[in-house]
Design a protein around this motif. Sequence first.
Motif, PDB file in Angstrom:
ATOM      1  N   VAL A 121       8.369  -0.790 -11.635  1.00  0.00           N
ATOM      2  CA  VAL A 121       7.582  -1.042 -10.384  1.00  0.00           C
ATOM      3  C   VAL A 121       7.688   0.107  -9.366  1.00  0.00           C
ATOM      4  O   VAL A 121       8.773  -0.258  -8.820  1.00  0.00           O
ATOM      5  CB  VAL A 121       7.524  -2.589 -10.014  1.00  0.00           C
ATOM      6  N   GLN A 122       6.968   0.773  -8.971  1.00  0.00           N
ATOM      7  CA  GLN A 122       7.353   1.834  -8.021  1.00  0.00           C
ATOM      8  C   GLN A 122       6.584   1.695  -6.585  1.00  0.00           C
ATOM      9  O   GLN A 122       5.440   1.627  -6.802  1.00  0.00           O
ATOM     10  CB  GLN A 122       6.853   3.073  -8.491  1.00  0.00           C
ATOM     11  N   VAL A 123       7.167   1.249  -5.730  1.00  0.00           N
ATOM     12  CA  VAL A 123       6.578   0.945  -4.428  1.00  0.00           C
ATOM     13  C   VAL A 123       6.895   2.200  -3.393  1.00  0.00           C
ATOM     14  O   VAL A 123       7.870   2.630  -3.036  1.00  0.00           O
ATOM     15  CB  VAL A 123       7.200  -0.284  -3.740  1.00  0.00           C
TER      16      VAL A 123
ATOM     17  N   LEU B 293       1.400   1.724  -4.843  1.00  0.00           N
ATOM     18  CA  LEU B 293       2.201   0.910  -5.737  1.00  0.00           C
ATOM     19  C   LEU B 293       1.762   1.183  -6.976  1.00  0.00           C
ATOM     20  O   LEU B 293       0.479   1.249  -7.569  1.00  0.00           O
ATOM     21  CB  LEU B 293       2.199  -0.779  -5.584  1.00  0.00           C
ATOM     22  N   THR B 294       2.651   1.412  -7.925  1.00  0.00           N
ATOM     23  CA  THR B 294       2.206   1.829  -9.329  1.00  0.00           C
ATOM     24  C   THR B 294       3.171   1.040 -10.507  1.00  0.00           C
ATOM     25  O   THR B 294       4.270   0.567  -9.790  1.00  0.00           O
ATOM     26  CB  THR B 294       2.414   3.183  -9.672  1.00  0.00           C
TER      27      THR B 294
ATOM     28  N   GLU C 190      11.210   5.172  -3.698  1.00  0.00           N
ATOM     29  CA  GLU C 190      12.056   4.678  -4.531  1.00  0.00           C
ATOM     30  C   GLU C 190      13.435   5.455  -5.164  1.00  0.00           C
ATOM     31  O   GLU C 190      13.049   6.883  -5.064  1.00  0.00           O
ATOM     32  CB  GLU C 190      11.483   4.204  -6.272  1.00  0.00           C
TER      33      GLU C 190
ATOM     34  N   ARG D  18       9.727  -3.994  -0.748  1.00  0.00           N
ATOM     35  CA  ARG D  18       9.675  -3.511  -2.149  1.00  0.00           C
ATOM     36  C   ARG D  18      10.403  -4.580  -2.924  1.00  0.00           C
ATOM     37  O   ARG D  18      10.085  -4.944  -4.027  1.00  0.00           O
ATOM     38  CB  ARG D  18      10.729  -2.180  -1.881  1.00  0.00           C
TER      39      ARG D  18
ATOM     40  N   ARG E 198      -1.275  -3.959  -5.177  1.00  0.00           N
ATOM     41  CA  ARG E 198      -1.419  -2.717  -4.561  1.00  0.00           C
ATOM     42  C   ARG E 198      -2.182  -2.959  -3.245  1.00  0.00           C
ATOM     43  O   ARG E 198      -1.840  -2.476  -2.186  1.00  0.00           O
ATOM     44  CB  ARG E 198      -2.194  -1.732  -5.781  1.00  0.00           C
TER      45      ARG E 198
ATOM     46  N   LEU F 248       7.754  -7.462  -3.532  1.00  0.00           N
ATOM     47  CA  LEU F 248       6.774  -6.919  -4.604  1.00  0.00           C
ATOM     48  C   LEU F 248       7.301  -7.192  -6.053  1.00  0.00           C
ATOM     49  O   LEU F 248       6.698  -7.366  -6.919  1.00  0.00           O
ATOM     50  CB  LEU F 248       6.076  -5.597  -4.247  1.00  0.00           C
ATOM     51  N   ARG F 249       8.629  -6.474  -6.196  1.00  0.00           N
ATOM     52  CA  ARG F 249       9.336  -6.695  -7.455  1.00  0.00           C
ATOM     53  C   ARG F 249       9.266  -8.109  -8.307  1.00  0.00           C
ATOM     54  O   ARG F 249       9.145  -8.130  -9.404  1.00  0.00           O
ATOM     55  CB  ARG F 249      10.592  -5.769  -7.341  1.00  0.00           C
TER      56      ARG F 249
ATOM     57  N   TRP G 139      -0.222  -4.901  -0.733  1.00  0.00           N
ATOM     58  CA  TRP G 139       0.917  -3.969  -0.111  1.00  0.00           C
ATOM     59  C   TRP G 139       0.283  -3.161   0.856  1.00  0.00           C
ATOM     60  O   TRP G 139       0.754  -2.800   2.083  1.00  0.00           O
ATOM     61  CB  TRP G 139       1.745  -3.122  -1.147  1.00  0.00           C
TER      62      TRP G 139
ATOM     63  N   GLU H 112      -5.381   2.793  -7.021  1.00  0.00           N
ATOM     64  CA  GLU H 112      -4.244   3.505  -6.345  1.00  0.00           C
ATOM     65  C   GLU H 112      -4.926   4.593  -5.484  1.00  0.00           C
ATOM     66  O   GLU H 112      -5.512   5.535  -6.056  1.00  0.00           O
ATOM     67  CB  GLU H 112      -3.052   4.078  -7.391  1.00  0.00           C
TER      68      GLU H 112
END
Length: 518
Positions: A6-8, A105-106, A215, A188, A72, A191-192, A75, A97
């Motif tokens: 999970v990439q923020v 966020l992806t 990240e 972050r 997403r 969200l994770r 956020w 996105e």
Amino acid sequence: MNRYPVQVRARRDAPLSRWLWLVKWLLLIPHYVVLAVLWVAFVALTVLAYLAVLFTGRYPHTIFTFNLGVLRWTWRVGYYGYQVLGTDRYPPFTLAEVPDYPAGLTADQPPRLPRWLPLVAWLLAIPHALIVAALTGAGSWEVYRDGTTTVHAPLGLVSVGVLVVAISLAVRGRPPQGLHDLLVGVARWSLRVVAYVALLTASYPPFRLDQGDTEPDNPTGPAGNPGTTALSAPPSTTTPTPAGMPEAGTAVASGRGAGVAGRVLALVAGVLLLLAATGIGVGGGALVALSGNRDASGYLTSQPIEITTSTAAMTAEGIDLRGDDGWAGAIVDYGRVRITASSPQRTDLFVGIATESDVDRWLAGTAHDELANVNASGNSTFRRTAGAIRDVGAPSAQGFWLATASGTDTVVLDWAADDGRFAVVLANASGAAGVTAQAKVATRIPDLTTLGVGLLGGGLLLAVAGFVLIYLGAAGLARRHTDPPPPPPAIAPTTPPDPPQPGPQRAPVGASPGRLSG
């Protein structure tokens, strides 16, 4: 590279308005309304995803895309609003996105998930939830008190940090860089954890506050931080993106614009049906529980209420029954009220019911305690009516009572409910000040089990319809933001074999020298 799935990302915009943060709450109201609907759908679809993973080990792709889009969207709103105050660019209304928006966020969808993960993911996330709750403001402090009204404000790292950012914007025109990075790191982490509980990833969130816009490229591996890869699925592989195509993992609109209104209406209708089903189901369950707590005579009895007052009477007022009300009419036709009072000092007690106006005239100028609230456990609160603390004389001498009972030890009063506004009075039979007693109130009600079961069944049907509509609407919206398919693998060009080279020919056996056969 041990990259969390999970990439923020976050990019601080500059310059920022000094005063826009004062009205962002107003500008974000449309987003809050939309997110309220989306989050109900998020919870409902997560339940369906739990069942799918439990039985198949796979997370439905359409639900994954929709739930990821909700996170997403949330956020982006939090980054613009009062989670970070990191940008003044208004968030777009999309699940997709948006690569050029400052917050994004992806996530990499795992090909398979452990089937047992839905049973324990929420349990394993409890340590993270406690830390995140402490960071985001689980505590509160009192900011206003007026009589029975108390106002509390959240007290936590995020609330205090955002307040400091707002003050810094007003004074300096920019937020502190380190505080911005800290708020992004808390977001972050949050969200994770949500993504893990929603099974958007099988990788256990690391106990790590990754601050900054992006990240970490190469966080500590298993040897340095075992929590990073615990319960993790195999890392997904990515294919380099050809020039001119969106980056992998970036949601884009598929071009299927028709039917958007229908999908939105289906989603909203499903959410409304699900909320209605919840209310109807709770009501049906309450009716079944009430019917199950009746005694053999059909009476439903409250918990004992402890009464101690230095005044001459305790009253319960505001009992309003109207015969033209269908429910009240049913109570009048069927119900009876039974009040039981007992004195631990074996004092003669008096219990009476009269119209509220008669009781008010009788006790005018005399202090008495009025029952304000009783909770399920029997704990009660009283409100003192101003006046002189004095004896009131024998209550039974008054001629306005509709029903009375008096005696030593235990006193029982039965009353057939009627139309009007009534008050119940508990006092010493002599009218002396200082009353100590224990009271219970019972109401005779019909058997409501059948009605309760019917409501539960109706709520279940509405819930099924709501889940179906939510899935159809979410699936349609998710298909509009599906990741582009990966490009086909490149095939190396093959070189055709060289043609055969002509060589010297040999004469067949038996042929004449110097001649070649045709």
